[in-house]
Design an enzyme around this catalytic site. Structure first.
Site, PDB file in Angstrom:
ATOM      1  N   THR A  96      47.939  55.544 -41.007  1.00  0.00           N
ATOM      2  CA  THR A  96      48.189  56.977 -41.018  1.00  0.00           C
ATOM      3  C   THR A  96      49.458  57.329 -41.786  1.00  0.00           C
ATOM      4  O   THR A  96      49.497  58.294 -42.516  1.00  0.00           O
ATOM      5  CB  THR A  96      48.306  57.476 -39.565  1.00  0.00           C
ATOM      6  OG1 THR A  96      47.155  57.020 -38.876  1.00  0.00           O
ATOM      7  CG2 THR A  96      48.382  58.980 -39.492  1.00  0.00           C
ATOM      8  N   ASP A 111      41.690  55.692 -29.046  1.00  0.00           N
ATOM      9  CA  ASP A 111      41.145  55.575 -30.402  1.00  0.00           C
ATOM     10  C   ASP A 111      40.492  54.216 -30.603  1.00  0.00           C
ATOM     11  O   ASP A 111      40.722  53.545 -31.613  1.00  0.00           O
ATOM     12  CB  ASP A 111      42.228  55.826 -31.461  1.00  0.00           C
ATOM     13  CG  ASP A 111      41.625  56.100 -32.844  1.00  0.00           C
ATOM     14  OD1 ASP A 111      40.428  56.442 -32.914  1.00  0.00           O
ATOM     15  OD2 ASP A 111      42.346  55.963 -33.847  1.00  0.00           O
TER      16      ASP A 111
HETATM   17  P1  ADP Z   1      46.697  53.407 -37.997  1.00  0.00           P
HETATM   18  O1  ADP Z   1      47.231  53.289 -36.600  1.00  0.00           O
HETATM   19  O2  ADP Z   1      47.485  54.335 -38.830  1.00  0.00           O
HETATM   20  O3  ADP Z   1      45.207  53.674 -37.988  1.00  0.00           O
HETATM   21  P2  ADP Z   1      46.315  50.602 -38.135  1.00  0.00           P
HETATM   22  O4  ADP Z   1      47.331  49.932 -37.266  1.00  0.00           O
HETATM   23  O5  ADP Z   1      44.963  50.794 -37.524  1.00  0.00           O
HETATM   24  O6  ADP Z   1      46.886  51.975 -38.662  1.00  0.00           O
HETATM   25  O7  ADP Z   1      46.189  49.786 -39.484  1.00  0.00           O
HETATM   26  C1  ADP Z   1      45.275  50.159 -40.507  1.00  0.00           C
HETATM   27  C2  ADP Z   1      44.464  48.952 -40.967  1.00  0.00           C
HETATM   28  O8  ADP Z   1      45.347  47.911 -41.425  1.00  0.00           O
HETATM   29  C3  ADP Z   1      43.637  48.308 -39.851  1.00  0.00           C
HETATM   30  O9  ADP Z   1      42.371  48.898 -39.732  1.00  0.00           O
HETATM   31  C4  ADP Z   1      43.547  46.864 -40.325  1.00  0.00           C
HETATM   32  O10 ADP Z   1      42.514  46.703 -41.277  1.00  0.00           O
HETATM   33  C5  ADP Z   1      44.865  46.637 -41.030  1.00  0.00           C
HETATM   34  N1  ADP Z   1      45.822  46.002 -40.082  1.00  0.00           N
HETATM   35  C6  ADP Z   1      46.591  46.636 -39.164  1.00  0.00           C
HETATM   36  N2  ADP Z   1      47.325  45.751 -38.460  1.00  0.00           N
HETATM   37  C7  ADP Z   1      47.003  44.529 -38.926  1.00  0.00           C
HETATM   38  C8  ADP Z   1      47.393  43.183 -38.582  1.00  0.00           C
HETATM   39  N3  ADP Z   1      48.287  42.937 -37.620  1.00  0.00           N
HETATM   40  N4  ADP Z   1      46.851  42.162 -39.281  1.00  0.00           N
HETATM   41  C9  ADP Z   1      45.950  42.412 -40.252  1.00  0.00           C
HETATM   42  N5  ADP Z   1      45.530  43.626 -40.612  1.00  0.00           N
HETATM   43  C10 ADP Z   1      46.032  44.693 -39.967  1.00  0.00           C
END
Ligand code: ADP
Ligand code: MG
Length: 406
Positions: A84, A206
């Site tokens: 985000t 979520d």
């Molecule tokens: P937001 O909370 O803004 O939606 P996320 O934490 O879901 O962001 O991260 C977005 C994307 O990044 C995830 O859907 C995933 O594909 C990737 N991602 C997030 N955290 C990790 C992690 N620890 N290791 C690998 N990929 C990650």
């Protein structure tokens, strides 16, 4: 050593000048963040805020306060996702060789300084510690020297343990076939992570496949706590409604679609039920593009919301306005008849329309489908790529609902 001297002489966040003091100043905006022990309260503006640190007992990992290390401690390998408030990068710790995910918090578009949504997420993440919940290791900046923040706004990065896949990517790739045992292991870990959140009074709000991460050892972790709320902040006397604009539409439960504003942990259980179905069908089971159609798709599988199945439904604000075109009977057990009985029973319980009758995360863990799963005792081996680790045999014919194409 020289290196040590260098680090000591560099000004840190602590050395930055304080904001000007207002006469009779009160720190009201920051009181918001003071719940749950977050060290952000400013009793008076003159006093410096405490720096938010890793959880007690974790300091040995980083030997530094959060926000003090610089992102060039890491080699960036590539972009792995879009969050985000910025990109998510795969990176390697130059000192330890450990892989991490760096979630960027950009400040350049922020008029108000560090975004409050990021503060909320950090605050929640530092309270969570469970093997099925993603672990935030530290926070780093993109500045060698804290005084550089005066020149431009820069960015912060939340540092997470690296996970090889997210469930959405895996399912969309069409390359993997989950065996019955894998589905049980994934659901077990998902429900353990969720049960942990619920027992600590957090609603995730979520749950969806892109927020479920997996590594090549078969560990699965719940992530993305941006929407998460703590219910312990609200006493029973406090009747403030919760926003119902939560949970991505496809995973949103019927009570939210009908306008419920005092929802319970059952909302997350519904989302997990959608994921259980999806693990078998490999497609989101309710894919609508607007709220009325979403309720319609749910009704076609789970029956129309009605007082017989859900006595309190008539009290919901949108019960009379969100009427599906016709009355549907529940057809879930027929549509998913190809599931093993214990999985079908659990799906039936998780996708119960009435949130008060829906099973809880603990109930799901005690179900026949999940009660004797040991995720640590999964089939093979370490460091084998997940794609080969998951068996490619016995491709299930993809379940297509009669309405998905209509
Ligand atoms: P937001 O909370 O803004 O939606 P996320 O934490 O879901 O962001 O991260 C977005 C994307 O990044 C995830 O859907 C995933 O594909 C990737 N991602 C997030 N955290 C990790 C992690 N620890 N290791 C690998 N990929 C990650
Ligand atoms: Mg996310």
């Amino acid at each position: 050593s020289r290196k040590e001297k260098e680090t000591r002489s560099r000004p840190s966040i602590i050395d930055l000048p304080l904001p000007p003091t207002l006469p009779g100043g009160d720190s009201s905006p920051l009181h918001l963040a003071s719940h749950q022990g977050l060290s952000l309260t400013l009793p008076a503006l003159k006093k410096r805020p405490k720096i938010c640190c890793p959880r007690y007992g974790e300091r040995k990992h980083t030997k530094s306060d959060w926000g003090k290390r610089c992102v060039d401690k890491f080699d960036i390998i590539g972009i792995i996702g879009e969050g985000t408030y910025g990109q998510v990068y795969k990176a390697k710790d130059k000192d330890t060789g450990e892989l991490v995910a760096l979630k960027k918090v950009r400040l350049d578009n922020e008029k108000e300084g560090f975004p409050i949504t990021a503060i909320r997420e950090i605050k929640i993440l530092r309270q969570l510690k469970h093997c099925s919940v993603v672990n935030m290791k530290e926070i780093v900046t993109d500045k060698q020297d804290a005084l550089d923040f005066k020149k431009d706004k820069g960015a912060f990065y939340l540092v997470f343990e690296y996970m090889d896949h997210d469930l959405m990517g895996l399912l969309e790739s069409g390359m993997v076939q989950f065996s019955h045992e894998h589905i049980r292991s994934f659901m077990r870990q998902l429900m353990e992570g969720l049960d942990y959140c619920h027992k600590n009074n957090f609603l995730h709000r979520d749950i969806k496949c892109s927020n479920i991460l997996l590594n090549n050892r078969g560990n699965q972790k719940l992530s993305s706590f941006l929407m998460t709320m703590s219910t312990s902040l609200f006493s029973t006397i406090d009747s403030r409604p919760y926003t119902n604009k939560v949970i991505t539409l496809w995973y949103r439960p019927p009570e939210l679609l009908l306008g419920e504003e005092r929802y319970s942990p059952a909302i997350d259980v519904w989302s997990c039920g959608c994921i259980l179905g999806e693990l078998f069908t490999k497609k989101p089971i309710f894919q609508a593009n607007q709220e009325l159609l979403q309720l319609e798709l749910i009704s076609r599988l789970c029956g129309s919301p009605c007082p017989a199945a859900w006595p309190d439904v008539i009290k919901l604000p949108l019960f009379n306005t969100m009427k599906p075109k016709k009355q549907y009977r529940r057809r879930l057990r027929e549509e998913f008849a190809f599931l093993p009985t214990s999985a079908l029973d659990l799906l039936d319980q998780m996708l119960t329309l009435d949130p008060s009758r829906r099973c809880t995360s603990e109930g799901a863990l005690n179900s026949d489908f999940l009660c004797d799963v040991d995720p640590n005792n999964m089939p093979p081996p370490e460091s084998v790529d997940l794609d080969s680790y998951l068996s490619v045999e016995s491709r299930l014919t993809c379940w297509r609902s009669s309405w998905a194409t209509s």
